[in-house]
Design a protein around this motif. Structure first.
Motif, mmCIF file in Angstrom:
data_model
loop_
_atom_site.group_PDB
_atom_site.id
_atom_site.type_symbol
_atom_site.label_atom_id
_atom_site.label_comp_id
_atom_site.label_asym_id
_atom_site.label_seq_id
_atom_site.Cartn_x
_atom_site.Cartn_y
_atom_site.Cartn_z
ATOM 1 N N VAL A 163 5.981 136.647 28.893
ATOM 2 C CA VAL A 163 7.141 136.827 28.020
ATOM 3 C C VAL A 163 7.201 138.260 27.496
ATOM 4 N N GLY A 164 6.051 138.813 27.140
ATOM 5 C CA GLY A 164 6.026 140.189 26.646
ATOM 6 C C GLY A 164 6.477 141.188 27.692
ATOM 7 N N LEU A 165 5.996 141.015 28.926
ATOM 8 C CA LEU A 165 6.404 141.913 30.011
ATOM 9 C C LEU A 165 7.896 141.775 30.299
ATOM 10 N N LYS A 166 8.376 140.537 30.346
ATOM 11 C CA LYS A 166 9.799 140.309 30.591
ATOM 12 C C LYS A 166 10.659 140.866 29.451
ATOM 13 N N LEU A 167 10.159 140.788 28.224
ATOM 14 C CA LEU A 167 10.882 141.329 27.072
ATOM 15 C C LEU A 167 11.037 142.836 27.186
ATOM 16 N N VAL A 168 9.978 143.520 27.565
ATOM 17 C CA VAL A 168 10.044 144.979 27.713
ATOM 18 C C VAL A 168 11.035 145.358 28.816
ATOM 19 N N ILE A 169 10.984 144.664 29.940
ATOM 20 C CA ILE A 169 11.893 144.969 31.056
ATOM 21 C C ILE A 169 13.339 144.671 30.665
ATOM 22 N N ALA A 170 13.576 143.530 30.025
ATOM 23 C CA ALA A 170 14.939 143.171 29.619
ATOM 24 C C ALA A 170 15.469 144.129 28.553
ATOM 25 N N ALA A 171 14.615 144.559 27.639
ATOM 26 C CA ALA A 171 15.052 145.518 26.616
ATOM 27 C C ALA A 171 15.392 146.860 27.243
ATOM 28 N N TRP A 227 23.140 154.517 37.574
ATOM 29 C CA TRP A 227 22.436 153.753 36.554
ATOM 30 C C TRP A 227 22.646 152.258 36.717
ATOM 31 N N GLY A 228 23.737 151.867 37.319
ATOM 32 C CA GLY A 228 23.951 150.446 37.608
ATOM 33 C C GLY A 228 22.896 149.905 38.554
ATOM 34 N N HIS A 229 22.476 150.736 39.508
ATOM 35 C CA HIS A 229 21.419 150.327 40.436
ATOM 36 C C HIS A 229 20.088 150.160 39.701
ATOM 37 N N VAL A 230 19.834 151.031 38.745
ATOM 38 C CA VAL A 230 18.589 150.937 37.960
ATOM 39 C C VAL A 230 18.575 149.647 37.152
ATOM 40 N N VAL A 231 19.681 149.337 36.499
ATOM 41 C CA VAL A 231 19.758 148.108 35.708
ATOM 42 C C VAL A 231 19.620 146.890 36.622
ATOM 43 N N ALA A 232 20.281 146.911 37.770
ATOM 44 C CA ALA A 232 20.172 145.788 38.706
ATOM 45 C C ALA A 232 18.746 145.630 39.211
ATOM 46 N N ALA A 233 18.054 146.738 39.463
ATOM 47 C CA ALA A 233 16.663 146.659 39.906
ATOM 48 C C ALA A 233 15.781 146.047 38.814
ATOM 49 N N VAL A 247 16.783 143.948 36.552
ATOM 50 C CA VAL A 247 17.138 142.529 36.509
ATOM 51 C C VAL A 247 16.400 141.776 37.616
ATOM 52 N N VAL A 248 16.388 142.337 38.816
ATOM 53 C CA VAL A 248 15.693 141.682 39.936
ATOM 54 C C VAL A 248 14.198 141.578 39.654
ATOM 55 N N VAL A 249 13.599 142.628 39.120
ATOM 56 C CA VAL A 249 12.173 142.589 38.770
ATOM 57 C C VAL A 249 11.920 141.499 37.732
ATOM 58 N N ASN A 250 12.789 141.380 36.757
ATOM 59 C CA ASN A 250 12.634 140.369 35.722
ATOM 60 C C ASN A 250 12.724 138.954 36.320
ATOM 61 N N VAL A 251 13.649 138.755 37.229
ATOM 62 C CA VAL A 251 13.802 137.441 37.863
ATOM 63 C C VAL A 251 12.588 137.126 38.745
ATOM 64 N N VAL A 252 12.095 138.121 39.466
ATOM 65 C CA VAL A 252 10.914 137.904 40.315
ATOM 66 C C VAL A 252 9.701 137.549 39.457
ATOM 67 N N ILE A 253 9.523 138.229 38.345
ATOM 68 C CA ILE A 253 8.417 137.905 37.442
ATOM 69 C C ILE A 253 8.573 136.474 36.923
ATOM 70 N N ALA A 254 9.799 136.069 36.606
ATOM 71 C CA ALA A 254 10.016 134.741 36.070
ATOM 72 C C ALA A 254 9.612 133.651 37.065
ATOM 73 N N TYR A 255 9.888 133.874 38.333
ATOM 74 C CA TYR A 255 9.622 132.833 39.318
ATOM 75 C C TYR A 255 8.273 132.984 40.016
ATOM 76 N N ALA A 256 7.751 134.176 40.097
ATOM 77 C CA ALA A 256 6.497 134.375 40.813
ATOM 78 C C ALA A 256 5.271 134.155 39.924
ATOM 79 N N TRP A 257 5.400 134.465 38.640
ATOM 80 C CA TRP A 257 4.265 134.356 37.714
ATOM 81 C C TRP A 257 4.289 132.958 37.097
#
Length: 113
Positions: free
Chosen positions: A68-76, A94-100, A102-112
């Motif tokens: 949750v802490g890692l996802k919070l930092v990425i989402a913030a 910058w839209g690509h950075v935000v999308a990346a 978001v994808v990292v956050n989703v991968v962390i949510a499902y992989a961890w």
């Protein structure tokens, strides 16, 4: 409480999906769409609420605080970048950075697990 939690989870997932759909819709002229910034911010707030409900309720399992802490930092970071860079003129990446993020956050949510 479980039903309310499940509804919030689905809204949270829908916000992340909306952010990615809005990014995909702006690929011809790369930018951060306004809706993307709001979708990411809403997902961040709902994620914080879900963590609070999960920690306080006996009916919902306790969240993994490191995840949750890692996802919070990425989402913030995604939310801050989205709101700061959304007013820049159309060809910006910058839209690509935000999308990346978001994808990292989703991968962390499902992989961890």
């Amino acid at each position: 409480m479980q039903l309310f939690y499940d509804i919030l989870v689905w809204v949270h997932i829908a916000c992340w999906a909306a952010a990615l759909v809005l990014w995909a819709m702006s690929l011809r002229a790369p930018r951060v769409p306004r809706g993307m910034a709001h979708a990411v911010a809403t997902a961040l707030v709902i994620g914080i609420v879900l963590t609070g409900i999960g920690s306080a309720s006996e009916a919902v399992h306790d969240p993994n605080n490191a995840k949750v802490g890692l996802k919070l930092v990425i989402a913030a970071a995604a939310t801050a970048i989205a709101f700061m860079k959304q007013k820049l003129p159309a060809p910006n990446n910058w839209g690509h950075v935000v999308a990346a993020l978001v994808v990292v956050n989703v991968v962390i949510a499902y992989a961890w697990r």
